[in-house]
Scaffold this motif. Structure first.
Motif, mmCIF file in Angstrom:
data_model
loop_
_atom_site.group_PDB
_atom_site.id
_atom_site.type_symbol
_atom_site.label_atom_id
_atom_site.label_comp_id
_atom_site.label_asym_id
_atom_site.label_seq_id
_atom_site.Cartn_x
_atom_site.Cartn_y
_atom_site.Cartn_z
ATOM 1 N N GLU A 46 -1.274 -1.074 -4.373
ATOM 2 C CA GLU A 46 -2.510 -0.324 -4.211
ATOM 3 C C GLU A 46 -2.104 1.051 -3.715
ATOM 4 O O GLU A 46 -1.131 1.180 -2.976
ATOM 5 C CB GLU A 46 -3.452 -0.990 -3.199
ATOM 6 C CG GLU A 46 -4.053 -2.263 -3.723
ATOM 7 C CD GLU A 46 -5.114 -2.838 -2.789
ATOM 8 O OE1 GLU A 46 -5.390 -2.258 -1.711
ATOM 9 O OE2 GLU A 46 -5.671 -3.884 -3.142
ATOM 10 N N ARG A 100 -8.468 1.272 3.399
ATOM 11 C CA ARG A 100 -7.822 0.134 2.741
ATOM 12 C C ARG A 100 -7.219 -0.830 3.764
ATOM 13 O O ARG A 100 -7.333 -2.046 3.631
ATOM 14 C CB ARG A 100 -6.761 0.604 1.758
ATOM 15 C CG ARG A 100 -7.346 1.237 0.512
ATOM 16 C CD ARG A 100 -6.244 1.479 -0.529
ATOM 17 N NE ARG A 100 -6.794 2.022 -1.729
ATOM 18 C CZ ARG A 100 -7.340 1.313 -2.716
ATOM 19 N NH1 ARG A 100 -7.419 0.015 -2.603
ATOM 20 N NH2 ARG A 100 -7.804 1.903 -3.797
ATOM 21 N N ALA A 146 -3.209 5.083 -2.179
ATOM 22 C CA ALA A 146 -4.157 5.943 -1.470
ATOM 23 C C ALA A 146 -3.590 7.352 -1.489
ATOM 24 O O ALA A 146 -2.379 7.535 -1.357
ATOM 25 C CB ALA A 146 -4.338 5.464 -0.030
ATOM 26 N N ARG A 196 -9.782 -2.862 5.463
ATOM 27 C CA ARG A 196 -10.323 -3.879 4.566
ATOM 28 C C ARG A 196 -9.326 -5.004 4.288
ATOM 29 O O ARG A 196 -9.712 -6.159 4.218
ATOM 30 C CB ARG A 196 -10.755 -3.212 3.256
ATOM 31 C CG ARG A 196 -11.658 -4.023 2.391
ATOM 32 C CD ARG A 196 -12.291 -3.246 1.242
ATOM 33 N NE ARG A 196 -11.358 -2.448 0.462
ATOM 34 C CZ ARG A 196 -11.329 -1.104 0.452
ATOM 35 N NH1 ARG A 196 -12.174 -0.411 1.166
ATOM 36 N NH2 ARG A 196 -10.455 -0.468 -0.294
ATOM 37 N N LEU A 237 0.868 -1.175 0.000
ATOM 38 C CA LEU A 237 0.000 0.000 0.000
ATOM 39 C C LEU A 237 0.900 1.219 0.000
ATOM 40 O O LEU A 237 1.747 1.374 0.879
ATOM 41 C CB LEU A 237 -0.914 0.034 1.230
ATOM 42 C CG LEU A 237 -1.787 1.293 1.367
ATOM 43 C CD1 LEU A 237 -2.710 1.470 0.160
ATOM 44 C CD2 LEU A 237 -2.582 1.253 2.663
ATOM 45 N N GLU A 241 -8.286 7.502 3.125
ATOM 46 C CA GLU A 241 -8.356 6.433 2.137
ATOM 47 C C GLU A 241 -7.459 5.260 2.549
ATOM 48 O O GLU A 241 -7.837 4.100 2.410
ATOM 49 C CB GLU A 241 -7.940 6.980 0.771
ATOM 50 C CG GLU A 241 -8.117 6.007 -0.364
ATOM 51 C CD GLU A 241 -7.697 6.579 -1.707
ATOM 52 O OE1 GLU A 241 -7.672 5.787 -2.673
ATOM 53 O OE2 GLU A 241 -7.378 7.785 -1.817
#
Length: 132
Positions: free
Chosen positions: A33, A44, A35, A47, A9, A40
């Motif tokens: 991924e 993430r 953000a 999740r 991330l 945000e």
């Protein structure tokens, strides 16, 4: 994209830097991924937290400091390594983060060598056969 590749991330508010850093990490063999804000990133991590091999956080985010976000992630997901990316000196890092063995520092601007070094310090190895 290799679904078995480690997932990172990347939290960076500046779009151009976010895209460039994501490309660099993908070139190193990671799935990435992104953000653009702490909010945000928090969503993430809530999740998919345990799925991330590492979270790379810009120190200066628009909605909250990267240091605050890092501490929150450490409190909730102590198993996920964190890299703080900043144009400031590493000495400016909060002591709680600086003393945490699962938190690394990456000075901006950074490239392949810097990323590989900080990830190696956190025990995350890059497949060198993927390098150009």
């Amino acid at each position: 994209m290799n679904e078995l590749a480690p997932l990172i991330l990347l939290v960076e508010d500046e779009a151009t830097l976010r895209l460039a850093a994501a490309d660099l990490l993908e070139d190193l063999g990671f799935r990435v991924e992104t953000a653009g804000s702490a909010q945000e990133a928090t969503a993430r991590v809530d999740r998919r937290g345990g799925d991330y091999q590492v979270v790379i956080i810009d120190l200066d985010l628009p909605d909250r400091s990267g240091a605050e976000l890092a501490k929150e992630i450490r409190d909730n997901r102590a198993d996920v390594p964190i890299v703080i990316a900043s144009g400031y000196d590493e000495a400016s890092l909060d002591h709680a983060l600086a003393d945490d063995a699962r938190v690394g520092f990456l000075g901006k601007p950074y490239g392949v060598k810097g990323v590989m070094q900080v990830l190696a310090e956190l025990g995350i190895l890059v497949d060198r056969s993927l390098l150009p």
